[in-house]
Design an enzyme around this catalytic site. Structure first.
Site, PDB file in Angstrom:
ATOM      1  CB  SER A 119      -0.839  -0.009   1.278  1.00 34.11           C
ATOM      2  OG  SER A 119      -1.386   1.260   1.525  1.00 34.11           O
ATOM      3  CE1 TYR A 150      -3.841  -2.301   5.151  1.00 37.33           C
ATOM      4  CE2 TYR A 150      -3.047  -0.139   4.498  1.00 37.33           C
ATOM      5  CZ  TYR A 150      -3.635  -1.353   4.180  1.00 37.33           C
ATOM      6  OH  TYR A 150      -4.026  -1.586   2.885  1.00 37.33           O
ATOM      7  CG  ASN A 179      -7.976   5.964  -1.900  1.00 36.90           C
ATOM      8  OD1 ASN A 179      -8.951   5.277  -2.152  1.00 36.90           O
ATOM      9  ND2 ASN A 179      -7.912   6.766  -0.838  1.00 36.90           N
ATOM     10  CB  ALA A 194     -12.112   9.567   0.400  1.00 35.90           C
ATOM     11  NE  ARG A 285      -0.261   7.982   0.963  1.00 42.42           N
ATOM     12  CZ  ARG A 285      -0.833   7.438   2.049  1.00 42.42           C
ATOM     13  NH1 ARG A 285      -2.043   6.946   2.008  1.00 42.42           N
ATOM     14  NH2 ARG A 285      -0.174   7.395   3.183  1.00 42.42           N
TER      15      ARG A 285
HETATM   16  P1  NAD Z   1     -11.246  -5.738   0.817  1.00 45.59           P
HETATM   17  O1  NAD Z   1     -11.388  -5.513   2.288  1.00 45.59           O
HETATM   18  O2  NAD Z   1     -12.432  -5.520  -0.045  1.00 45.59           O
HETATM   19  O3  NAD Z   1     -10.700  -7.214   0.552  1.00 45.59           O
HETATM   20  C1  NAD Z   1      -9.856  -7.888   1.448  1.00 45.59           C
HETATM   21  C2  NAD Z   1     -10.461  -9.266   1.680  1.00 45.59           C
HETATM   22  O4  NAD Z   1      -9.607  -9.990   2.578  1.00 45.59           O
HETATM   23  C3  NAD Z   1     -11.847  -9.217   2.331  1.00 45.59           C
HETATM   24  O5  NAD Z   1     -12.819  -9.840   1.510  1.00 45.59           O
HETATM   25  C4  NAD Z   1     -11.664  -9.948   3.636  1.00 45.59           C
HETATM   26  O6  NAD Z   1     -12.783 -10.752   4.019  1.00 45.59           O
HETATM   27  C5  NAD Z   1     -10.444 -10.823   3.353  1.00 45.59           C
HETATM   28  N1  NAD Z   1      -9.823 -11.248   4.593  1.00 45.59           N
HETATM   29  C6  NAD Z   1      -9.553 -10.490   5.691  1.00 45.59           C
HETATM   30  N2  NAD Z   1      -9.061 -11.269   6.672  1.00 45.59           N
HETATM   31  C7  NAD Z   1      -9.000 -12.533   6.174  1.00 45.59           C
HETATM   32  C8  NAD Z   1      -8.592 -13.776   6.719  1.00 45.59           C
HETATM   33  N3  NAD Z   1      -8.134 -13.870   7.976  1.00 45.59           N
HETATM   34  N4  NAD Z   1      -8.669 -14.877   5.937  1.00 45.59           N
HETATM   35  C9  NAD Z   1      -9.147 -14.804   4.678  1.00 45.59           C
HETATM   36  N5  NAD Z   1      -9.565 -13.649   4.112  1.00 45.59           N
HETATM   37  C10 NAD Z   1      -9.485 -12.536   4.856  1.00 45.59           C
HETATM   38  O7  NAD Z   1     -10.010  -4.842   0.341  1.00 45.59           O
HETATM   39  P2  NAD Z   1      -9.453  -4.523  -1.113  1.00 45.59           P
HETATM   40  O8  NAD Z   1      -9.645  -3.077  -1.343  1.00 45.59           O
HETATM   41  O9  NAD Z   1      -9.975  -5.496  -2.090  1.00 45.59           O
HETATM   42  O10 NAD Z   1      -7.897  -4.761  -0.860  1.00 45.59           O
HETATM   43  C11 NAD Z   1      -7.179  -5.869  -1.387  1.00 45.59           C
HETATM   44  C12 NAD Z   1      -5.727  -5.771  -0.983  1.00 45.59           C
HETATM   45  O11 NAD Z   1      -5.168  -4.556  -1.496  1.00 45.59           O
HETATM   46  C13 NAD Z   1      -5.450  -5.733   0.515  1.00 45.59           C
HETATM   47  O12 NAD Z   1      -4.265  -6.425   0.794  1.00 45.59           O
HETATM   48  C14 NAD Z   1      -5.261  -4.263   0.811  1.00 45.59           C
HETATM   49  O13 NAD Z   1      -4.490  -4.054   1.965  1.00 45.59           O
HETATM   50  C15 NAD Z   1      -4.575  -3.802  -0.448  1.00 45.59           C
HETATM   51  N6  NAD Z   1      -4.758  -2.364  -0.711  1.00 45.59           N
HETATM   52  C16 NAD Z   1      -5.960  -1.885  -1.116  1.00 45.59           C
HETATM   53  C17 NAD Z   1      -6.097  -0.515  -1.377  1.00 45.59           C
HETATM   54  C18 NAD Z   1      -7.387   0.086  -1.837  1.00 45.59           C
HETATM   55  O14 NAD Z   1      -7.430   1.301  -2.061  1.00 45.59           O
HETATM   56  N7  NAD Z   1      -8.456  -0.699  -2.025  1.00 45.59           N
HETATM   57  C19 NAD Z   1      -5.007   0.338  -1.191  1.00 45.59           C
HETATM   58  C20 NAD Z   1      -3.798  -0.194  -0.762  1.00 45.59           C
HETATM   59  C21 NAD Z   1      -3.678  -1.551  -0.538  1.00 45.59           C
HETATM   60  O1  GDC Z   2     -10.198   6.770   3.796  1.00 40.57           O
HETATM   61  P1  GDC Z   2      -9.354   7.392   2.741  1.00 40.57           P
HETATM   62  O2  GDC Z   2      -9.765   7.185   1.335  1.00 40.57           O
HETATM   63  O3  GDC Z   2      -7.885   6.840   2.988  1.00 40.57           O
HETATM   64  O4  GDC Z   2      -9.313   8.960   3.030  1.00 40.57           O
HETATM   65  C1  GDC Z   2      -8.754   9.884   2.127  1.00 40.57           C
HETATM   66  C2  GDC Z   2      -8.978  11.300   2.673  1.00 40.57           C
HETATM   67  O5  GDC Z   2     -10.367  11.624   2.526  1.00 40.57           O
HETATM   68  C3  GDC Z   2      -8.640  11.452   4.155  1.00 40.57           C
HETATM   69  O6  GDC Z   2      -7.926  12.641   4.371  1.00 40.57           O
HETATM   70  C4  GDC Z   2     -10.008  11.537   4.820  1.00 40.57           C
HETATM   71  O7  GDC Z   2      -9.997  12.328   6.015  1.00 40.57           O
HETATM   72  C5  GDC Z   2     -10.808  12.229   3.720  1.00 40.57           C
HETATM   73  N1  GDC Z   2     -12.265  12.058   3.863  1.00 40.57           N
HETATM   74  C6  GDC Z   2     -13.178  13.067   3.818  1.00 40.57           C
HETATM   75  N2  GDC Z   2     -14.415  12.596   4.049  1.00 40.57           N
HETATM   76  C7  GDC Z   2     -15.222  10.224   4.473  1.00 40.57           C
HETATM   77  O8  GDC Z   2     -16.434  10.423   4.610  1.00 40.57           O
HETATM   78  C8  GDC Z   2     -14.286  11.251   4.200  1.00 40.57           C
HETATM   79  N3  GDC Z   2     -14.725   8.947   4.564  1.00 40.57           N
HETATM   80  C9  GDC Z   2     -13.378   8.657   4.390  1.00 40.57           C
HETATM   81  N4  GDC Z   2     -12.971   7.367   4.477  1.00 40.57           N
HETATM   82  N5  GDC Z   2     -12.469   9.626   4.170  1.00 40.57           N
HETATM   83  C10 GDC Z   2     -12.922  10.909   4.073  1.00 40.57           C
HETATM   84  C11 GDC Z   2      -5.805   4.876   2.411  1.00 40.57           C
HETATM   85  C12 GDC Z   2      -5.914   3.754   3.425  1.00 40.57           C
HETATM   86  C13 GDC Z   2      -6.135   2.474   2.691  1.00 40.57           C
HETATM   87  C14 GDC Z   2      -5.095   2.271   1.584  1.00 40.57           C
HETATM   88  C15 GDC Z   2      -4.788   3.547   0.802  1.00 40.57           C
HETATM   89  C16 GDC Z   2      -3.550   3.546  -0.052  1.00 40.57           C
HETATM   90  O9  GDC Z   2      -5.584   6.071   3.095  1.00 40.57           O
HETATM   91  O10 GDC Z   2      -6.946   4.012   4.303  1.00 40.57           O
HETATM   92  O11 GDC Z   2      -6.207   1.382   3.541  1.00 40.57           O
HETATM   93  O12 GDC Z   2      -3.949   1.578   2.007  1.00 40.57           O
HETATM   94  O13 GDC Z   2      -4.693   4.690   1.609  1.00 40.57           O
HETATM   95  O14 GDC Z   2      -3.568   4.647  -0.896  1.00 40.57           O
HETATM   96  P2  GDC Z   2      -6.392   7.384   2.736  1.00 40.57           P
HETATM   97  O15 GDC Z   2      -6.181   7.756   1.315  1.00 40.57           O
HETATM   98  O16 GDC Z   2      -6.044   8.400   3.760  1.00 40.57           O
END
Ligand code: NAD
Ligand code: GDC
Length: 335
Positions: A119, A150, A179, A194, A285
Site C-alpha cells: 500500500s 497497517y 487508493n 473516501a 499523497r
Molecule cells: P477488501 O477488504 O475488499 O478485501 C480484502 C479481503 O480480505 C476481504 O474480503 C476480507 O474478508 C479478506 N480477509 C480479511 N481477513 C482474512 C482472513 N483472515 N482470511 C481470509 N480472508 C481474509 O479490500 P481490497 O480493497 O480489495 O484490498 C485488497 C488488498 O489490497 C489488501 O491487501 C489491501 O491491503 C490492499 N490495498 C488496497 C487498497 C485500496 O485502495 N483498495 C489500497 C492499498 C492496498
Molecule cells: O479513507 P481514505 O480514502 O484513505 O481517506 C482519504 C482522505 O479523505 C482522508 O484525508 C479523509 O480524512 C478524507 N475524507 C473526507 N471525508 C469520508 O467520509 C471522508 N470517509 C473517508 N474514508 N475519508 C474521508 C488509504 C488507506 C487504505 C489504503 C490507501 C492507499 O488512506 O486508508 O487502507 O492503504 O490509503 O492509498 P487514505 O487515502 O487516507
C-alpha cells in the site's frame, strides 16, 4: 496442448480480489478464490472458492495445494483511514499472520510466483505533509516512517518477500496500490474509503442539502479505478520485476475537488460541512509512475470522471434497491 495456468486469489470475497477473479476467468485461467467471506454483491466467477481463515497456516497450505502456479495475495484486514487508524494491534496481528503463512505455504507447495498487495501507506509520513506533495517514488518509503500498524505491517511484508527471494529463490512480486475505487467496493459500515464514502453521502443527500467531509477538504490524494488496478496486477505478475512498484494514478486532487466531481455527476448542489475531529491521514499523497512506466510500459488510464460516474451510479443503485433514497433525491430524477 499447453497446461491451463492455475491461480489462487486470496481476498477473492473482497473488492479488488473479486474484480481480479472475473478478469482472470475471462482470460482463460483456472482460478481458486479464498476468503473468510463470499463476495457481497454478486457470485464469484472462480472455479473453486474456499471459505477459510488465512491466519491459520493449515488453511493456507490447503488453499495453495493442488498445483497452484500463481498466488495473488490480496487478503487483508483493511479499510479506509477511519478503519486502519482505529485498531493498530488487531490489524497488524491479523495481516502479519495472513502474509507470513501465505508466503511459507506457497513456497512449501512450490508455487511459481507470489504477488503481495502492499500500500501507499508504507510511504514516510514526513514526505506527505503538504497538499502539493511531490509524487512518491518507490525509494521514498525509506528512511521508514510508515502509517502506524497497517503501514508498518505492509512494509515489513515487502521485506519478507524480498528475503524469500534472496534466501529461497522464491519468486515474489510487490505492488503498492494508491487508493483504489470502483463498483462492488465497500461504501458503508466503517471500512469505506473516501470515493465510496462521499458517493454514498452525496446519493443520500437532498439537492441543496449538506454533507459531512472529514478534515478541511484541502488534503489531496490520487485515485485509481479498479479496472486499471486489475490490469496492472496482471502485467506485474507476468513481468520479471521483483522490487516494490507503485500502482496508482498520478492525478492529484483535493478532497473538495473529489466532492465537487461527485456532486456534479449527481447533479446536486451541496453544502460541505467540515469535521476536523475525524481521521485525515497524510496531508497529501500522489504516485510517481516513472518506474511503473519503465517496467510495465503502461500506466493507469481511466479518468477520474469516467471511473467516478460508474462508481456513483452503482452506489446510488444499491441504495435505491434498499429503498434508502427518496426518488426525488436521485440523479435520474434531477437530470
Ligand atoms: P477488501 O477488504 O475488499 O478485501 C480484502 C479481503 O480480505 C476481504 O474480503 C476480507 O474478508 C479478506 N480477509 C480479511 N481477513 C482474512 C482472513 N483472515 N482470511 C481470509 N480472508 C481474509 O479490500 P481490497 O480493497 O480489495 O484490498 C485488497 C488488498 O489490497 C489488501 O491487501 C489491501 O491491503 C490492499 N490495498 C488496497 C487498497 C485500496 O485502495 N483498495 C489500497 C492499498 C492496498
Ligand atoms: O479513507 P481514505 O480514502 O484513505 O481517506 C482519504 C482522505 O479523505 C482522508 O484525508 C479523509 O480524512 C478524507 N475524507 C473526507 N471525508 C469520508 O467520509 C471522508 N470517509 C473517508 N474514508 N475519508 C474521508 C488509504 C488507506 C487504505 C489504503 C490507501 C492507499 O488512506 O486508508 O487502507 O492503504 O490509503 O492509498 P487514505 O487515502 O487516507
Amino acid at each position: 496442448m499447453t497446461k491451463q495456468t492455475r491461480v489462487l486469489v486470496t481476498g477473492a470475497g473482497g473488492f479488488i480480489g473479486h474484480h481480479l477473479v472475473k478478469r482472470l476467468k475471462a482470460e482463460g485461467y483456472w482460478v481458486r478464490g479464498a476468503d473468510v467471506k463470499l463476495p457481497e454483491y454478486e457470485a464469484s466467477a472462480a472455479d473453486e472458492f474456499d471459505v477459510v481463515d488465512l491466519r491459520d497456516y493449515d488453511k493456507c497450505l490447503g488453499a495453495t495445494a493442488g498445483g497452484i502456479d500463481q498466488v495473488y495475495n490480496l487478503a487483508a484486514d483493511m479499510g479506509g483511514i477511519g478503519y486502519i487508524t482505529a485498531s493498530h494491534a488487531e490489524i497488524s496481528r491479523n495481516n502479519i499472520l495472513i502474509n507470513a503463512h501465505m508466503l511459507e505455504a506457497s513456497r512449501q507447495n512450490r508455487v511459481s510466483r507470489f504477488l503481495f498487495s502492499s500500500s501507499a501507506c508504507v510511504y514516510a509520513g514526513y514526505k506527505q505533509t503538504s497538499p502539493d506533495v511531490s509524487p512518491l517514488r518507490e525509494e521514498d518509503a525509506y528512511p521508514a516512517a510508515p502509517e502506524p500498524g497497517y503501514g508498518w505491517e505492509k512494509l515489513f511484508t515487502e521485506e519478507l518477500c524480498l528475503y524469500y527471494r534472496q534466501d529461497y529463490g522464491f519468486e515474489t512480486r510487490i505492488v503498492r496500490f494508491h487508493n483504489v475505487y470502483g463498483p462492488l467496493g465497500t461504501y458503508e459500515g466503517g471500512k469505506e474509503k473516501a470515493p465510496a464514502a462521499i458517493a454514498r453521502k452525496v446519493a443520500l443527500a437532498e439537492d441543496g442539502g449538506e454533507i459531512e467531509i472529514w478534515g478541511d477538504g484541502e488534503q489531496t490524494r490520487s485515485f485509481m479505478y479498479v479496472d486499471d488496478c486489475v490490469e496492472g496486477l496482471i502485467r506485474l505478475m507476468a513481468s520479471d520485476y521483483h522490487q516494490p512498484l507503485n500502482l496508482g494514478n498520478d492525478r492529484l486532487i483535493t478532497i473538495n475537488g473529489l466532492v465537487d466531481l461527485i456532486s456534479g455527476i449527481a447533479v446536486k448542489k451541496l453544502v460541505k460541512r467540515y469535521d476536523l475531529s475525524k481521521p485525515q491521514g497524510v496531508r497529501g499523497r500522489n504516485s510517481d509512475n516513472t518506474r511503473l512506466l519503465q517496467t510495465l510500459h503502461w500506466e493507469p488510464r481511466i479518468s477520474l470522471e469516467e471511473g467516478l460516474e460508474i462508481t456513483y451510479q452503482w452506489i446510488e443503485q444499491e441504495l435505491k434497491k434498499a429503498n434508502r433514497i427518496p426518488l426525488a433525491y436521485s440523479s435520474q430524477a434531477a437530470g
